[in-house]
Design an enzyme around this catalytic site. Structure first.
Site, PDB file in Angstrom:
ATOM      1  N   GLU A 527      78.911  46.600  23.762  1.00 27.93           N
ATOM      2  CA  GLU A 527      78.418  46.365  25.134  1.00 27.93           C
ATOM      3  C   GLU A 527      79.614  46.086  26.032  1.00 27.93           C
ATOM      4  O   GLU A 527      79.712  45.054  26.671  1.00 27.93           O
ATOM      5  CB  GLU A 527      77.412  45.216  25.180  1.00 27.93           C
ATOM      6  CG  GLU A 527      77.866  43.917  24.541  1.00 27.93           C
ATOM      7  CD  GLU A 527      76.856  42.790  24.772  1.00 27.93           C
ATOM      8  OE1 GLU A 527      76.168  42.790  25.806  1.00 27.93           O
ATOM      9  OE2 GLU A 527      76.778  41.908  23.911  1.00 27.93           O
ATOM     10  N   GLU A 536      85.745  47.998  32.606  1.00 25.09           N
ATOM     11  CA  GLU A 536      86.158  46.941  31.684  1.00 25.09           C
ATOM     12  C   GLU A 536      86.757  47.535  30.404  1.00 25.09           C
ATOM     13  O   GLU A 536      86.760  46.906  29.356  1.00 25.09           O
ATOM     14  CB  GLU A 536      84.981  46.016  31.383  1.00 25.09           C
ATOM     15  CG  GLU A 536      84.545  45.214  32.604  1.00 25.09           C
ATOM     16  CD  GLU A 536      83.437  44.219  32.308  1.00 25.09           C
ATOM     17  OE1 GLU A 536      83.148  43.982  31.106  1.00 25.09           O
ATOM     18  OE2 GLU A 536      82.862  43.670  33.262  1.00 25.09           O
TER      19      GLU A 536
END
Length: 798
Positions: A527, A536
């Site tokens: 995730e 990210e």
């Protein structure tokens, strides 16, 4: 109607004031307290009196007579407004001054082409602002610029900017009509200074009223741009009795609304003879009540304060608890109603029945709306207080997150349910397709990389239990603090089924086999996605751990993800960035910010039934009920696992050998350049507006499903597809790519956006540039180009 009170949510409290355009009585402390006893929170008051107005007119008349009697008009100096006398103003410092909304004289004309009129108007305006500030007034309403001439707006804007420097605490609200045209209050009166403008200074086009519904917004945009998005400058929006299209409503909704004027003519009369608002008015007010700082409402000319002539009269405070039949909706108004009633229309309007039990029926109805607000959505309840609040993106690779950060994500009711579904579908298909496992037994090897506090590990175990297919689970986490919690979960919750490994996933060699060698993983779960999918560093992390994935039939969850964006107008966020840039954020406009959008307007939209605005567009031509769909386009995509040849070349470049190329474009060896991206997208703009930046979103396919797409599981933050793919998901807010200098875009123009995802050996960053074009005479002409913005200084470290 379900009310917010039934859900236990705190309901926004409406602050409601009473406004009389021709107030007969001066505002005293006693009158303020009496109004509060009647249920009003505030009153409006003019800063000056009719006596002062008459003295200004007399001064102007004397000047005109003087220059008519002289052969050299230039020898006569322009008249000066004398200092206020007590008879000139009803205001004075008092204990109740904070309950007053003061308004400047509507009869002045700050942008008049006649130097006499503009000179007198500026003097009146400055004197009123200075005196209001002296008295301790906080809120001042200023009549908006005259829309009959665009040439007057620059003078008006400069006067407002100067006024903001006079009162350091004054909140200046510019009163603007929502649908263009003119605001009748003060305009056209016999004493209006604009009517005394001399013919030699008035151009032929000065009295031609614009019919463009966006003319008022365009004038406001000039004013706030000249004032550089001043934080104490906002809009007092004058709602017409028939609201314009949703497009125009949204445009005003995105602005800094602080006051809303509701006129008596906006209220309809239902079958019971009670005052009610139309559905569009209700919806707009409910929408405004969702704002983090929702505007006050001023009931305009609904009648004097009841009992003002009999202070001993005891009145009941409006509670909003009204019988359903009292507040039932009135029939829809005719579509050909004008924005303001003509005398003939006013005479034909149905009359409300007099009721001694409710002397303030309009106020009672608004309190009813306050008590019966629509239930908040999941995202509104979760994001309360975060609307349009700028947050720096996370850097989970370089920073170890705190427990509270993980906890916020884990409250998502959709995300982990969908992950569990994706893992379960993958396990069922694995068995159905007869794939062999990497464990040497019937157990499928599942590794959750970047497992945090372990919610995905729990979901993987549940998926195994639901599908009846055994798994051999691994939890990989580099955060030493989260590693402690994972071990505790393994002992207390997971029955020691999970192998917990503390390491950066890119350094993990894979499951340790009995002979000391390292095995493979069948399903790799992560995730790592950010608000723009890859911001990210999910691509870099999954590239680094792909070596442990079974090369024959290993599955990555997620399988792919795409980044999306669209140009938006967001004055509130732009004003916040100006404030940050003037303090300690010198690179505020170079950072992609995570933000829960609320007061925004999509500049590029897709619609079928709502025609574009033209000078001939009539309110009746516009569709009130048709919402526009934002034009959100795809920037790029990442898929996992990568082809082995791509990883092999990346490894070769990382070595820096003679056969690995000449080096990277951005310095270093260029080993990560396969994860660089570029796109150039075009966005048609139907109505004029201002672009403040780009709203970014993502979509991801967690699991592809079989060849027919059965079992496919997706997540989305894209406003176009989120409802269908992952409604009520709250884990991610959108991302915002700002531009330092807003781009003004005309009607039927085009925005072209260039965006790069760039990388060197140490970090990843974005660069973006926005251009505006218009096609005229068959030729595409560039109107403006933004700075080339770069987040290199704040890039994500690898």
């Amino acid at each position: 109607m379900d009310s917010a009170s039934s859900t236990g949510d705190m309901m926004p409290i409406l602050y409601i004031g009473q406004h009389e355009s021709k107030r007969a009585l001066p505002i005293t402390n006693e009158l303020v307290r009496h109004a509060q006893d009647c249920g009003y929170d505030m009153l409006t008051s003019p800063i000056t009196t009719p006596h002062f107005h008459a003295s200004v007119l007399a001064l102007m008349t004397s000047y005109n007579q003087a220059i008519s009697e002289t052969s050299d008009p230039n020898s006569q100096p322009l008249p000066l407004i004398p200092a206020f006398k007590p008879v000139d103003t009803p205001l004075a410092p008092s204990d109740t001054i904070s309950q007053l909304v003061a308004y400047t004289s509507p009869w002045i004309d700050l942008g008049s082409p006649d130097p006499l009129i503009s000179h007198l108007s500026r003097q009146v305006f400055n004197a009123e602002i200075a005196y209001a500030a002296f008295c301790g007034v906080i809120t001042v309403v200023v009549q908006g610029p005259r829309l009959s001439s665009s040439s007057s707006i620059a003078q008006y804007a400069r006067a407002v900017k100067q006024a903001l420097s006079v009162g350091g605490y004054l909140q200046v609200h510019i009163k603007m009509p929502m649908a263009g045209g003119s605001d009748s209050e003060g305009n056209g009166d016999m004493g209006d200074l604009s009517s005394f403008a001399r013919e030699e200074f008035v151009g032929k086009d000065e009295e031609q009223q614009s019919t463009d519904p966006l003319s008022a917004w365009d004038a406001w945009n000039v004013v706030r741009s000249v004032c550089n998005y001043h934080p104490r400058l906002s809009v007092a929006l004058d709602l017409p009795r028939r609201l314009p299209s949703l497009t125009l409503q949204t445009r005003w909704f995105s602005e800094p609304l602080r006051l809303i004027y509701l006129h008596a003519s906006s209220f309809l009369v239902n079958a019971k003879g009670s005052f009610v608002l139309s559905k569009p008015h209700q919806h707009f007010i409910f929408r405004c009540m969702r704002l983090r700082s929702f505007p006050w409402i001023l009931l305009s000319d609904v009648g004097p304060i009841p009992g003002v002539d009999d202070p001993s009269l005891v009145l009941s405070y409006p509670t909003g608890h009204l019988a359903p039949e009292v507040v039932e909706d009135a029939p829809s108004p005719r579509s050909n109603l004008s924005q303001s009633p003509t005398p003939a229309e006013a005479a034909q309007m149905p009359k409300a029945r007099k009721s001694r039990s409710d002397p303030t029926p309009q106020l009672s109805y608004l309190r009813y709306l306050q008590q019966n607000q629509p239930v908040k959505s999941m995202i509104e309840r979760f994001g309360g207080g975060f609307q349009d609040y700028l947050q720096s993106p996370l850097q989970p690779l370089s920073d170890n997150l705190e427990s509270i950060t993980y906890e916020v994500f884990e409250k998502d009711p959709i995300k982990y349910e969908w992950y569990e579904r994706a893992i379960e579908n993958a396990l069922r298909d694995w068995k159905a397709q007869g794939k062999s496992t990497s464990s040497g037994t019937s157990a499928v090897v599942v590794a959750v990389v970047g497992s945090g506090r372990g919610p995905l590990v729990t979901r993987a175990l549940r998926a195994s239990e639901k599908s009846g297919i055994p798994i051999k689970p691994y939890a990989i986490e580099k955060n030493p603090n989260a590693y402690v919690l994972l071990q505790r979960h393994n002992e207390e919750d997971w029955n020691n089924q999970v192998t917990v490994v503390k390491t950066d996933m890119r350094a993990w060699k894979g499951p340790t086999l009995p002979d000391g060698s390292f095995g493979k993983v069948d399903i790799l779960v992560s995730e790592l996605l950010g608000s723009f999918a890859d911001n990210e560093l999910s691509p870099e992390c999954l590239d680094g751990v792909q070596h442990v994935l079974n090369p024959d039939h290993g599955i990555s969850i997620p399988t792919s993800y795409t980044a999306h964006f669209t140009p938006i107008s967001t004055p509130r966020i732009h004003a916040d960035l100006i404030s940050k840039a003037s303090s300690n954020w010198d690179n505020a406009f170079e950072i992609p910010w995570v933000v829960m959008f609320q007061q925004i307007d999509y500049l590029s939209t897709v619609a079928e039934s709502d025609p574009p605005y033209t000078n001939n567009t009539k309110p009746s031509d516009l569709n009130l009920e048709h919402p526009l769909t934002p034009n959100v386009q795809t920037a790029w995509e990442f898929r996992h696992p990568l082809p082995p040849t791509v990883l092999a070349q990346s490894s070769l470049r990382r070595g820096g050998s003679a056969v690995s190329g000449a080096g990277g474009f951005m310095g270093g060896d260029g080993a990560n350049e396969h994860n660089a991206r570029f796109c150039k997208l075009r966005f048609p703009v139907r109505e004029m507006g201002v672009c403040h930046g780009l709203g970014g979103y993502f979509e991801t396919v967690l699991y592809e499903g079989d060849k027919d797409g059965i079992g496919k599981v997706e997540l989305s933050t894209n406003p176009v597809t989120m409802e269908a793919k992952s409604k009520d998901m709250i884990s991610w807010f959108p991302i915002f790519f700002p531009i330092k200098t807003p781009l003004h875009v005309p009607q039927n123009s085009e925005l072209e956006v260039s965006m790069w995802r760039l990388t060197d050996d140490r970090k990843v960053w974005y660069e973006w540039l926005v251009e505006s074009f218009i096609t005229t005479g068959g030729k595409r002409v560039r109107l403006a180009v933004s700075d080339l913005h770069s987040s290199m200084k704040s890039g994500c470290l690898m």
